[in-house]
Design an enzyme around this catalytic site. Structure first.
Site: not given
Ligand code: NDP
Length: 283
Positions: A73, A94, A132-133
């Site tokens: 992405k 995307n 989340g960020a």
């Molecule tokens: P990223 O890897 O960019 O971000 C993931 C985020 O989740 C980070 O901020 C991470 O924090 C946080 N995180 C992960 N595990 C934990 C935890 N146990 N506790 C707290 N925070 C947590 O992924 P994306 O943002 O690209 O995707 C996130 C989700 O969104 C995915 O599961 C994806 O499938 C879903 N998604 C759904 C879409 C839809 O159309 N329905 C479209 C795009 C995404 P840290 O950095 O601290 O690990």
């Protein structure tokens, strides 16, 4: 609307890795079938080092456009001629359209989310908490701000990531009040909040995964949304529903961002009911 020539389909598709668990191909082809469009969507597993070759191949083969998912992405942006305002603000792409060899990158994730939220709630003036960020959180926060959200609180483990999301929101919509809260213990949602969004990956492929949120702080005036499409009824959404909240799962976001892409590539308004029905069949 894009014209079909004889036996030649319009070609679209997706580049990601892994790709085998991505159901978007089913939603897209359901849209083409329902619309009577002679088009195909190819789900391609493309490792990071082959992305530039895959993009050049799509241009050479006359594709209309393609989606990019993990891990492409951000990297794909270097291969494009132009970005939409949304993609620039979000800092990730995307969805790409190929216009006479010009590659234009957009980000439809956040608009897909906002479209599904609008089906059950008003966005202007709303007070929102986003967990989340990462990429999804940033896309959602930016588009909520552009749609007129009153305030957005980013709750995340890594403060520098949250600060970057907040800066994107301020650039998108200076009138939206945005803040960042470090996420250390179970988060308690304030009573004045209208919309709560899990934009972390917690719950993906695991219906029992717990988000660190005090569900006792949720109340029936809130809409609680989750980006996770599979399994759709995450533990967070099940507990929010028990607390009386209206809930929104990640399938609507997935279908709506796909519908935005179909419209952008082919100029048709796709049948989102048929797309959603196919998604429900396959996951
Ligand atoms: P990223 O890897 O960019 O971000 C993931 C985020 O989740 C980070 O901020 C991470 O924090 C946080 N995180 C992960 N595990 C934990 C935890 N146990 N506790 C707290 N925070 C947590 O992924 P994306 O943002 O690209 O995707 C996130 C989700 O969104 C995915 O599961 C994806 O499938 C879903 N998604 C759904 C879409 C839809 O159309 N329905 C479209 C795009 C995404 P840290 O950095 O601290 O690990």
């Amino acid at each position: 609307m894009a014209q079909v020539q004889g036996f030649l389909p319009l070609i679209t598709g997706s580049f990601s890795s892994p790709a085998h668990d991505n159901p978007t191909v089913e939603i897209m082809e359901a849209a083409f079938r329902a619309g009577g469009v002679h088009a195909r969507y190819l789900n391609c597993d493309v490792p990071a080092e082959r992305l530039s070759g895959a993009v050049a191949g799509a241009v050479a083969q006359g594709w209309r456009g393609f989606n990019c998912s993990l891990p492409h992405k951000v990297a794909v942006m270097d291969l494009l001629d132009r970005l939409t305002d949304a993609a620039s603000l979000i800092g990730a792409v995307n969805c790409v359209r190929i216009d006479d060899n010009e590659l234009v990158g957009d980000n439809t994730d956040g608009r897909g989310f906002v479209a599904s939220l609008r089906e059950i709630s008003d966005v202007p003036g709303s007070r929102v908490v986003v967990f989340g960020a990462g990429g999804a959180a940033r896309a959602i926060a930016v588009e909520l701000a552009l749609a007129g959200a009153g305030s957005i609180e980013i709750v995340c483990r890594r403060e520098e990531q949250g600060t970057a999301v907040a800066e994107s929101v301020r650039r998108a919509a200076p009138r939206t009040v945005v803040g960042v809260t470090p996420w250390v213990h179970d988060f308690s949602v304030g009573s004045g909040i209208d919309v709560v969004v899990n934009a972390t990956s917690v719950g993906l492929g695991d219906a029992s995964a717990r988000l660190a949120v005090d569900v006792g702080s949720l109340n029936s005036s809130m809409v609680v949304a989750d980006v996770i499409p599979n399994p759709a009824r995450t533990r967070f959404l099940r507990e929010a529903a028990e607390a009386g909240c209206r809930t929104l799962d990640g399938r609507g976001m997935l279908v709506n961002q796909a519908a935005i892409a179909v419209h952008w590539w082919l100029g048709i308004q796709p049948d989102t009911t048929a797309m959603r029905a196919r998604l429900d069949e396959v996951i």
